[in-house]
Design a protein around this motif. Sequence first.
Motif, mmCIF file in Angstrom:
data_model
loop_
_atom_site.group_PDB
_atom_site.id
_atom_site.type_symbol
_atom_site.label_atom_id
_atom_site.label_comp_id
_atom_site.label_asym_id
_atom_site.label_seq_id
_atom_site.Cartn_x
_atom_site.Cartn_y
_atom_site.Cartn_z
ATOM 1 N N ILE A 2 31.054 37.313 47.618
ATOM 2 C CA ILE A 2 32.463 37.502 47.960
ATOM 3 C C ILE A 2 32.641 37.481 49.484
ATOM 4 C CG2 ILE A 2 32.382 39.996 47.995
ATOM 5 C CD1 ILE A 2 35.099 39.927 46.590
ATOM 6 N N ALA A 3 33.794 37.035 49.913
ATOM 7 C CA ALA A 3 34.127 36.954 51.338
ATOM 8 C C ALA A 3 35.499 37.603 51.554
ATOM 9 C CB ALA A 3 34.137 35.493 51.780
ATOM 10 N N PRO A 4 35.901 37.794 52.811
ATOM 11 C CA PRO A 4 37.227 38.377 53.077
ATOM 12 C C PRO A 4 38.337 37.560 52.426
ATOM 13 C CG PRO A 4 35.938 38.298 55.091
ATOM 14 C CD PRO A 4 35.163 37.542 54.052
ATOM 15 N N ASN A 5 39.355 38.253 51.959
ATOM 16 C CA ASN A 5 40.556 37.638 51.375
ATOM 17 C C ASN A 5 40.284 36.826 50.118
ATOM 18 O OD1 ASN A 5 42.257 38.717 53.356
ATOM 19 N ND2 ASN A 5 41.728 37.054 54.741
ATOM 20 N N GLN A 6 39.246 37.171 49.386
ATOM 21 C CA GLN A 6 39.000 36.502 48.110
ATOM 22 C C GLN A 6 39.304 37.400 46.922
ATOM 23 O OE1 GLN A 6 35.039 34.890 48.030
ATOM 24 N NE2 GLN A 6 35.678 33.047 49.105
ATOM 25 N N LEU A 7 39.168 38.712 47.095
ATOM 26 C CA LEU A 7 39.449 39.639 46.004
ATOM 27 C C LEU A 7 40.197 40.842 46.557
ATOM 28 C CD1 LEU A 7 39.150 40.594 43.075
ATOM 29 C CD2 LEU A 7 36.913 41.549 43.709
ATOM 30 N N TRP A 8 41.418 41.014 46.075
ATOM 31 C CA TRP A 8 42.227 42.162 46.438
ATOM 32 C C TRP A 8 42.493 42.976 45.173
ATOM 33 C CZ3 TRP A 8 46.775 39.712 49.650
ATOM 34 C CH2 TRP A 8 46.283 39.286 50.890
ATOM 35 N N VAL A 9 42.512 44.277 45.315
ATOM 36 C CA VAL A 9 42.897 45.154 44.208
ATOM 37 C C VAL A 9 44.104 45.979 44.650
ATOM 38 C CG1 VAL A 9 40.618 45.255 43.152
ATOM 39 C CG2 VAL A 9 41.230 46.934 44.862
ATOM 40 N N ALA A 10 44.951 46.289 43.693
ATOM 41 C CA ALA A 10 46.173 47.032 43.990
ATOM 42 C C ALA A 10 46.238 48.270 43.119
ATOM 43 C CB ALA A 10 47.394 46.155 43.728
ATOM 44 N N ASP A 11 46.861 49.282 43.662
ATOM 45 C CA ASP A 11 47.098 50.496 42.902
ATOM 46 C C ASP A 11 48.251 51.242 43.552
ATOM 47 O OD1 ASP A 11 46.835 52.384 40.938
ATOM 48 O OD2 ASP A 11 44.818 53.006 41.498
ATOM 49 N N PHE A 12 48.737 52.248 42.877
ATOM 50 C CA PHE A 12 49.703 53.130 43.502
ATOM 51 C C PHE A 12 49.473 54.535 42.987
ATOM 52 C CE2 PHE A 12 52.084 51.715 39.790
ATOM 53 C CZ PHE A 12 52.676 52.867 39.339
ATOM 54 N N THR A 13 49.941 55.472 43.751
ATOM 55 C CA THR A 13 49.778 56.873 43.407
ATOM 56 C C THR A 13 51.008 57.625 43.884
ATOM 57 O OG1 THR A 13 48.241 58.745 43.485
ATOM 58 C CG2 THR A 13 48.574 57.515 45.541
ATOM 59 N N PHE A 14 51.044 58.897 43.618
ATOM 60 C CA PHE A 14 52.151 59.715 44.098
ATOM 61 C C PHE A 14 51.608 61.012 44.667
ATOM 62 C CE2 PHE A 14 51.513 60.682 39.665
ATOM 63 C CZ PHE A 14 51.591 62.066 39.599
ATOM 64 N N VAL A 15 52.384 61.568 45.576
ATOM 65 C CA VAL A 15 52.017 62.803 46.256
ATOM 66 C C VAL A 15 53.208 63.745 46.180
ATOM 67 C CG1 VAL A 15 51.292 63.813 48.452
ATOM 68 C CG2 VAL A 15 50.543 61.508 47.844
#
Length: 86
Positions: A2-15
Motif C-alpha cells: 500500500i502507498a499514500p492515498n490508496q486506502l482511506w477509511v472513514a468513521d464518525f463518533t460523538f462526544v
Amino acid sequence: MIAPNQLWVADFTFVSTWQGFAYVAFIVDVYSRFIVGWRVGRHMHTEFVLDALELALHSRRPEPHRLVHHSDRGSQGEFNRLSQHL
C-alpha cells in the motif's frame, strides 16, 4: 504494498459536551495513519460527513482510480449516501 492515498477509511463518533453532543466525522489515510479530512457538527447529518470527504479529496488529490474508501458504517444512512457520492 500500500502507498499514500490508496486506502482511506472513514468513521464518525460523538462526544458529550455541556451543550449537548458534538459529532465528528473523519477520514484516515491507512498508509500514513493521518487524518486527511474531518468535520465537526451539532447533528449527525450527511452534509458534514461529505464535507470531511471533500476536505480530504481537496487536500490530498488522490488518483481517482487508485483510491479505495472504506467505512464500517454502511448500514447507516450517512455512509450509504457517502458511498453514492463517491
